[in-house]
Design an enzyme around this catalytic site. Structure first.
Site, PDB file in Angstrom:
ATOM      1  N   SER A 181       0.851  -1.191   0.000  1.00  0.00           N
ATOM      2  CA  SER A 181       0.000   0.000   0.000  1.00  0.00           C
ATOM      3  C   SER A 181       0.883   1.237   0.000  1.00  0.00           C
ATOM      4  O   SER A 181       2.017   1.204   0.500  1.00  0.00           O
ATOM      5  CB  SER A 181      -0.897   0.015   1.246  1.00  0.00           C
ATOM      6  OG  SER A 181      -1.563   1.262   1.387  1.00  0.00           O
ATOM      7  N   TYR A 214      -1.491  -0.494  10.562  1.00  0.00           N
ATOM      8  CA  TYR A 214      -1.570  -0.785   9.130  1.00  0.00           C
ATOM      9  C   TYR A 214      -0.345  -0.272   8.386  1.00  0.00           C
ATOM     10  O   TYR A 214       0.275  -0.999   7.598  1.00  0.00           O
ATOM     11  CB  TYR A 214      -2.841  -0.176   8.544  1.00  0.00           C
ATOM     12  CG  TYR A 214      -3.057  -0.490   7.077  1.00  0.00           C
ATOM     13  CD1 TYR A 214      -3.428  -1.774   6.681  1.00  0.00           C
ATOM     14  CD2 TYR A 214      -2.888   0.491   6.100  1.00  0.00           C
ATOM     15  CE1 TYR A 214      -3.624  -2.077   5.339  1.00  0.00           C
ATOM     16  CE2 TYR A 214      -3.086   0.198   4.763  1.00  0.00           C
ATOM     17  CZ  TYR A 214      -3.456  -1.083   4.387  1.00  0.00           C
ATOM     18  OH  TYR A 214      -3.653  -1.371   3.057  1.00  0.00           O
TER      19      TYR A 214
END
Length: 292
Positions: free
Chosen positions: A157, A179
């Site tokens: 990501s 995350y």
């Protein structure tokens, strides 16, 4: 004889066998559809069988290759081993492994949960990539060559390179504290695996998506979709973006199926046989224009 540089040859994945974890929805489904559409035999794996069944039926509408599903939970080594065992009962070779399964968790900075917030996120986002790749390395290595290597594609990501944990993608007062570091770990693990597997003719690369429609981005797109889209720089000049100009500015967009499937197909095709250990961002340039 020179190499065939025609597009049908350079980007051919017909007949390849592909396994996509988290392939029932979102980015995983986009990638699985791209491979199935172009003649590959595709297996999608996830926890929820109804979603997998629905995805298979959707993908069948455009597939020229075969599409199957396996119910699995890669949140533990045992779950990864079970998926690997099930896959190996069905096939004798794996050409392309897409480690796409991922989760996130939002919570307050001063009360962020340990098990769901940290442990489970790292189990799914990082550990599963290691155990899936290690457990399937023999299948990826089998019959691979320098011009037709096995492929591992890890889905990371842009959060791995952008350190902001609080924003439109999580509720007010919450942040995705685990995350970002989990995806940074994915990048480094990609490099480690590339070093390990290169001598065996297996490439390992990572895709770093920006905002794409998915389960993870659903909250942000629902509550702040217009704001998120307005910050996408494709369609805007750098100057107008920084000045927040609203005139003479075309509407930007988030990522779509073609953006994701196209990059995955490239990383699995003969055109990328000499590429490994790379972390490739696909975000329309958004991280270059971030003003946070």
């Amino acid at each position: 004889m020179s190499e065939d540089l025609a597009i049908p040859s350079l980007f051919n994945v017909k007949g390849k066998i592909v396994l996509v974890t988290g392939g029932g929805v979102g980015i995983g489904k986009m990638i699985a559809t791209g491979f199935a559409r172009n003649g590959a035999t595709v297996y999608i794996a996830a926890r929820k069988e109804p979603q997998l069944k629905e995805a298979v039926e959707d993908i069948k509408q455009v597939a020229t290759g075969k599409i199957h599903y396996i119910v699995a939970n890669v949140g533990s080594k045992a779950g990864c081993d079970a998926l690997i065992s099930d896959f190996k009962k069905r096939e004798a070779k794996l050409h392309i492994l897409v480690n796409n399964s991922g989760i996130t968790w939002g919570g307050p900075y001063n009360d962020f949960p340990e098990e769901k917030g940290w442990d489970n996120v790292f189990n799914v986002n990082v550990k599963s990539i290691f155990y899936m790749t290690a457990g399937l390395s023999d299948y990826l290595i089998k019959d691979s060559t320098s011009t037709d290597p096995g492929r591992v594609i890890n889905i990371s990501s842009t959060a791995s390179v952008i350190p902001h944990s609080e924003g439109e993608l999580s509720a007010d007062g919450n942040g995705t504290w685990s995350y970002q570091p989990s995806k940074a770990a994915v990048n480094h693990l990609t490099s480690q695996l590339a070093v390990k597997l290169a001598p065996s003719f297996v490439t390992v690369n990572a895709i770093l998506p920006g905002v794409f429609p998915s389960k993870m981005s659903a909250f942000g797109l629902k509550t702040s979709g217009d704001k998120i889209v307005s910050r996408q720089p494709m369609g805007a000049s750098a100057l107008s973006f920084y000045l927040n100009a609203t005139t003479d500015r075309k509407q930007g967009r988030v990522g779509g199926p073609g953006d994701m499937a196209g990059l995955a197909l490239f990383l699995a095709s003969p055109a990328s046989a000499h590429i490994t250990g790379q972390h490739i961002i696909t975000d329309g340039g958004a991280r270059l224009f971030s003003k946070l």
